[in-house]
Design an enzyme around this catalytic site. Structure first.
Site, PDB file in Angstrom:
ATOM      1  N   ARG A  29       0.953  -1.224   0.068  1.00  0.00           N
ATOM      2  CA  ARG A  29      -0.124   0.066   0.011  1.00  0.00           C
ATOM      3  C   ARG A  29       0.941   1.152  -0.128  1.00  0.00           C
ATOM      4  NH1 ARG A  29      -2.950   2.325   4.813  1.00  0.00           N
ATOM      5  NH2 ARG A  29      -4.196   3.847   3.991  1.00  0.00           N
ATOM      6  N   HIS A  59       0.479   3.959  -2.879  1.00  0.00           N
ATOM      7  CA  HIS A  59       0.099   5.288  -2.840  1.00  0.00           C
ATOM      8  C   HIS A  59       0.988   6.219  -2.907  1.00  0.00           C
ATOM      9  CE1 HIS A  59      -3.750   4.774  -0.170  1.00  0.00           C
ATOM     10  NE2 HIS A  59      -3.658   3.805  -0.730  1.00  0.00           N
ATOM     11  N   HIS A  76      -6.255  -5.920  -4.137  1.00  0.00           N
ATOM     12  CA  HIS A  76      -7.207  -6.069  -2.708  1.00  0.00           C
ATOM     13  C   HIS A  76      -7.449  -7.472  -2.503  1.00  0.00           C
ATOM     14  CE1 HIS A  76      -9.544  -1.907  -3.217  1.00  0.00           C
ATOM     15  NE2 HIS A  76      -8.302  -1.931  -2.667  1.00  0.00           N
ATOM     16  N   TRP A 121     -10.575  -8.544   2.213  1.00  0.00           N
ATOM     17  CA  TRP A 121     -11.253  -8.919   1.062  1.00  0.00           C
ATOM     18  C   TRP A 121     -11.331 -10.641   0.893  1.00  0.00           C
ATOM     19  CZ3 TRP A 121      -8.170  -4.620   1.381  1.00  0.00           C
ATOM     20  CH2 TRP A 121      -8.829  -3.303   1.027  1.00  0.00           C
TER      21      TRP A 121
END
Length: 378
Positions: A132, A136, A259, A275
């Site tokens: 992540r 990002h 995900h 998820w």
């Protein structure tokens, strides 16, 4: 072990029916195998804040650190190389240090070692939050203004680090700080993207070719808030956000496959839950579950999200469900759900593109290096 686990994953993907019980059984077996690469350790709790950004001059962009025992300073030059000023017995300089593939493999191995020994985060691995972080810091790119992207590591600074979409990523930055101290010559920008590659590969994902060449920039280069996806939105939002970076529908769906990893937290995004049943293993389960499960709105006090009917333990965001509501997105979801090899191949390619957005490389695409997973069989 990784090859055995991945083989098991793919056999399960080809033979298991699309129901939560079958996927849970296969995922638990995969995760049991994967956990052998994230063994418990008594070493815990190192965290330190990142140092500030480097200044720029025509010839030297900044002192990145000091070499431990040798007492030499590393300078990043504007031609992309590193100068190591190392005093000898007579005080002479010992020339220029230009990192090669072996040097970056050592950095990779140090990250992988920390992933193995520090199993006290979320579902037993820092891997998902490291992915992540890499995502990002790269996903702020704007192709029209050529701003943002992984070049700069401007999330080190409060304006960008405090953006709502980046909540919780201090954990990932702190996790990598000891590696930065061990290898002071690598920029934060290169370290964060290399760490993303390492996390994907160590969690049994595809090989992701990577190349260095990013520089660290100061607070004035922080990007404005709002450039990252909002999970509460739908397909038009996805196309606007990813289109700004230069991604098409297929690439949007491929990137969404990340995900399969990690979970949402109420104290960060406001959403809650994983998820998939194996959130520390890269797989195509995200796509299989999207299509194979029945999803209803979760009845709770939090933001709008979906919950699987069968186990009530999984979640999907509105942006996830948009992938099967939109016919152009859905055809790629269906393809990846049926063919994990296609997903792995295209997921690896789109990660390369994501991590390189806006970077003014002096190297060529053919200079990318494939670093060896520590879990690879000899």
């Amino acid at each position: 072990m990784a090859s055995v686990a991945r083989s098991f994953s793919r056999i399960a993907s080809q033979t298991a029916p699309r129901c939560s019980s079958a996927l849970r059984t296969a995922s638990n077996a995969r995760r049991s195998l994967a956990r052998q690469t994230f063994q418990p350790s008594s070493r815990r709790g190192y965290a330190s804040g990142p140092s500030g950004g480097s200044s720029t001059t025509p010839y030297i962009l900044g002192i990145l650190g000091l070499a431990g025992a040798g007492g030499g300073a590393y300078f990043y030059l504007n031609n992309g190389s590193f100068t190591q000023l190392k005093e000898g017995s007579s005080g002479e300089s010992r020339g220029v240090f230009t990192p090669n593939k072996d040097d970056y493999q050592k950095v990779y191995n140090a990250i992988a070692s920390r992933l193995e020994e520090k199993d006290d985060y979320d579902d037993g691995s820092y891997g998902p939050v490291i992915v992540r972080l890499a995502w990002h810091c790269s996903g702020t790119y704007d192709k029209d203004t050529n701003t943002g992207g992984s070049n700069g590591a401007t999330m080190r600074f409060a304006p960008e680090g405090d953006h709502g979409a980046n909540a919780g990523l201090k954990a990932a930055r702190d996790f990598l700080e000891p590696v930065k101290q061990q290898f002071p010559w690598i920029t934060y920008s290169d370290l964060w993207t290399l760490a993303g590659v390492c996390a994907i590969q160590e969690m049994q994902g595809p090989i992701v070719p990577w190349r260095p060449g990013r520089t660290d920039r100061d607070v004035t280069m922080c990007t404005p808030d709002g450039r990252l996806p909002d999970g509460a939105k739908e397909q038009s939002h996805l196309r606007a956000i990813f289109g700004r970076m230069g991604f098409d529908d297929r690439e949007i769906v491929a990137l969404s496959g990340a995900h399969a990893l990690g979970r949402c937290h109420t104290d960060r995004s406001g959403f809650d839950g994983p998820w998939t049943f194996s959130p520390t293993v890269v797989s195509n389960d995200y796509f299989r579950l999207l299509l194979g499960e029945k999803w209803n709105f979760r009845k709770w006090d939090g933001p709008k999200q979906y919950q699987d009917v069968a186990s009530k333990s999984l979640m999907m965001l509105p942006t996830d469900m948009a992938l099967i509501k939109d016919k152009e997105f859905k055809k790629h979801v269906e393809r990846y759900a049926k063919d994990d090899q296609a997903f792995f191949s295209e997921f690896g390619d789109v990660l390369v593109k994501l991590f390189e957005l806006g970077v003014p490389f002096q190297s060529k695409p053919e200079d990318r290096m494939s670093l060896k997973p520590t879990t690879a069989s000899e």
